[in-house]
Design an enzyme around this catalytic site. Structure first.
Site, short mmCIF file in Angstrom:
data_model
loop_
_atom_site.label_atom_id
_atom_site.label_comp_id
_atom_site.label_asym_id
_atom_site.label_seq_id
_atom_site.Cartn_x
_atom_site.Cartn_y
_atom_site.Cartn_z
N ARG A 1 36.35 45.69 48.44
CA ARG A 1 37.23 45.66 49.62
C ARG A 1 36.53 46.24 50.84
O ARG A 1 36.71 45.75 51.96
CB ARG A 1 38.52 46.43 49.32
CG ARG A 1 39.44 45.65 48.37
CD ARG A 1 40.38 46.58 47.63
NE ARG A 1 41.40 45.90 46.84
CZ ARG A 1 41.22 45.34 45.64
NH1 ARG A 1 40.02 45.36 45.09
NH2 ARG A 1 42.23 44.78 45.00
N ARG B 1 38.84 30.87 34.66
CA ARG B 1 39.91 31.81 35.02
C ARG B 1 40.90 31.17 36.00
O ARG B 1 40.52 30.37 36.85
CB ARG B 1 39.30 33.11 35.55
CG ARG B 1 38.49 33.78 34.45
CD ARG B 1 37.91 35.08 34.88
NE ARG B 1 38.94 36.09 35.11
CZ ARG B 1 38.68 37.30 35.58
NH1 ARG B 1 37.44 37.64 35.89
NH2 ARG B 1 39.64 38.17 35.77
N SER C 1 49.33 41.24 39.64
CA SER C 1 47.92 41.10 39.95
C SER C 1 47.58 41.59 41.35
O SER C 1 48.07 41.06 42.35
CB SER C 1 47.50 39.63 39.82
OG SER C 1 46.26 39.44 40.44
N ASP D 1 42.32 47.22 32.85
CA ASP D 1 40.90 47.04 32.54
C ASP D 1 40.41 47.99 31.44
O ASP D 1 39.34 47.79 30.87
CB ASP D 1 40.05 47.27 33.79
CG ASP D 1 40.23 46.14 34.80
OD1 ASP D 1 40.72 45.06 34.42
OD2 ASP D 1 39.89 46.36 35.98
N LYS E 1 41.18 37.62 31.54
CA LYS E 1 40.12 38.46 32.11
C LYS E 1 38.76 37.79 31.87
O LYS E 1 38.71 36.61 31.54
CB LYS E 1 40.19 39.86 31.50
CG LYS E 1 41.47 40.61 31.86
CD LYS E 1 41.55 40.84 33.35
CE LYS E 1 42.87 41.45 33.76
NZ LYS E 1 43.04 41.47 35.22
C1 S3P Z 1 41.16 44.01 40.40
C2 S3P Z 1 42.40 43.76 39.89
C3 S3P Z 1 42.65 43.53 38.46
C4 S3P Z 1 41.51 44.03 37.60
C5 S3P Z 1 40.17 43.62 38.15
C6 S3P Z 1 39.98 44.15 39.54
C7 S3P Z 1 41.01 44.17 41.86
O1 S3P Z 1 42.79 42.13 38.24
O2 S3P Z 1 41.67 43.56 36.28
O3 S3P Z 1 39.13 44.12 37.33
O4 S3P Z 1 39.96 44.63 42.32
O5 S3P Z 1 41.95 43.84 42.58
P1 S3P Z 1 44.20 41.38 38.46
O6 S3P Z 1 44.61 41.65 39.82
O7 S3P Z 1 43.92 39.94 38.23
O8 S3P Z 1 45.11 41.97 37.44
#
Ligand code: S3P
Length: 433
Positions: A24, A119, A166, A316, A343
């Site tokens: 980010r 995915r 998510s 995770d 995942k």
């Molecule tokens: C993440 C969100 C999660 C996580 C991923 C990183 C992120 O995924 O599993 O490793 O940086 O926003 P999801 O938002 O698909 O659950």
């Protein structure tokens, strides 16, 4: 890669920077016209994929061992790339960039490795289309994804009730929402990691959060003003050593400067529920809280159920939590975790196949697993596989730390995605390689 144990883990390490926050920070700093320094970032393969894409768009990014300097002409000066933007193994890069690139007035194509190609992308394509973005995916739901083909994007606001739990979907909408001509409202079922919201607020962007509801004001991009960012250690990486210290007899370790954001600290709740020896000492709270975690071997761990709103706070960490539950007294249950199936691998399948082959007793379910603790039998093989999933590779390495006979882990290099110095840290804590 062959690994076994000869004894307890002792000492102190600082795990690498948080993957979600590093992505980010690179994205927001690249949108901003000016220089931003990102201290203690993760320099794993996933974040390098994000960096390479912004370089292709014309952003100057330099990397040293402990910082990334993003020197950007600002999004208005981005150049149309003449090639596909390659996101590697990174779901966060792929999904968040679909949102961010929607705000740019040229065509882009995103694609990744074999795992990314499987995915689900429909979850971001759908809300982005509702915002007026011209975005297409392979079969409407996979990469390659083409954004803004033949249109100058005009992004509308949205009032979106999230059908999936998510943070990547939420953040894709928020990145697109920076360019929207009316308000963006998002309602979550269960609150997912909130790093995007915290970083937007820190960067002068008008975003309000009330419990599970988020409101982003129109054309917030005009207000963006970056400050340098220090990335906390990644609790998802710390999780491997938390579990290691709990299951390797006589261990006691200190994990310093770990991010303990309340939307991410589910593993700490789990260890406390199980009666594990863990102490969390908060060191600082800027945008993100940072703590030292002291954890030591616990011989008598309770079986528990992990479900509901706790799941997004530890999604995770579930592979290594499954290993921990296998050391508890009795039957533990993980449910409401169907997201595990989408995942880097289907982590219900990969956790069950590898831990059961090691002799543990785990039953897969439609939305998680049932872990029968302390009911171990002999292993059925000596060669294991990460399936190119970094977290499965590291789960296996931690499991190896209590094996008297070595186990071999294939495709172990997958750990470079999120924890390039993982083996150095095992050495530093005295595990035998
Ligand atoms: C993440 C969100 C999660 C996580 C991923 C990183 C992120 O995924 O599993 O490793 O940086 O926003 P999801 O938002 O698909 O659950």
């Amino acid at each position: 890669m062959k690994l076994k144990s000869i004894g307890p883990l002792q000492g102190e390490i600082s795990v690498p920077g948080d993957k979600s926050i590093t992505h980010r920070a690179i994205m927001l700093a690249s949108l901003y016209n000016g220089e931003t320094v990102i201290y203690k970032p993760l320099l794993g393969e996933d974040c390098l994929s994000t960096i390479n894409i912004f370089r292709q768009l014309g952003v100057n990014i330099s990397i040293t061992s402990d910082k990334i300097i993003v020197d950007s002409p600002g999004y208005e000066a981005f150049q149309e790339p003449d090639d596909v933007l390659y996101t590697g193994n990174s779901g966060t890069t792929t999904r968040l960039l679909c949102g961010l690139l929607a705000g740019l007035p040229f065509k882009t194509v995103l694609d990744g490795d074999d795992s990314i190609r499987k995915r689900p992308m429909g979850r971001i394509i759908e809300p982005l289309r509702q915002m007026g973005v011209n975005i297409k995916g392979n079969e409407n739901r996979f990469t390659p994804v083409v954004i803004n083909e033949g249109t100058l994007s005009n992004i509308n606001g949205i009032d979106y009730v999230m059908p999936v739990k998510s943070a990547q979907v939420k953040s894709a909408i928020l990145f697109a929402g920076l360019f929207a001509n009316s308000e963006v409202r998002i309602t979550e079922q269960d609150i997912s990691r909130n790093h995007t919201e915290l970083m937007f607020n820190q960067s002068n962007i008008d975003l309000e959060v009330d419990d599970n509801k988020i409101v982003l004001k129109p054309l917030s991009i005009d207000k963006l003003k970056m400050h340098d960012i220090t990335v906390p250690g990644d609790i998802s990486s710390a999780a491997f050593f938390i579990v290691a210290a709990l299951i390797v007899p006589d261990s006691r370790i200190v994990l310093s400067n770990v991010g303990t954001n309340i939307t991410r600290n589910g593993i700490i709740e789990v260890v406390k529920m199980m009666g594990g020896n863990i102490e969390v000492i908060e060191r600082s709270v800027n945008a993100e809280p940072v703590s030292d975690i002291i954890v030591s071997y616990t011989g008598d761990l309770k079986a528990i159920t992990i479900e509901g709103e706790l799941i997004p706070k530890l999604i995770d960490e579930i592979p290594v939590i499954a290993l921990l539950l296998a050391h508890a007294n009795g039957k533990s249950v993980i449910k409401d975790a169907e997201e595990l199936k989408v995942k880097e691998t289907n982590r219900i399948d990969t956790v069950v196949s590898e831990l059961n082959a090691l002799g543990y007793n785990i039953q897969p379910t439609h939305d998680g697993m049932i872990v029968h603790g302390q009911s171990r039998v002999d292993r059925t093989r000596n060669i294991f596989d990460s399936f190119n999933d970094h977290r499965i590779g590291m789960m296996l390495a931690i499991a190896a730390l209590i094996e008297l006979e070595p186990i071999e882990i294939h495709r172990f290099e997958a750990v470079n995605v999120s924890y390039p110095n993982f083996l150095d840290h095992i050495k530093q804590l005295k595990g035998d390689l």
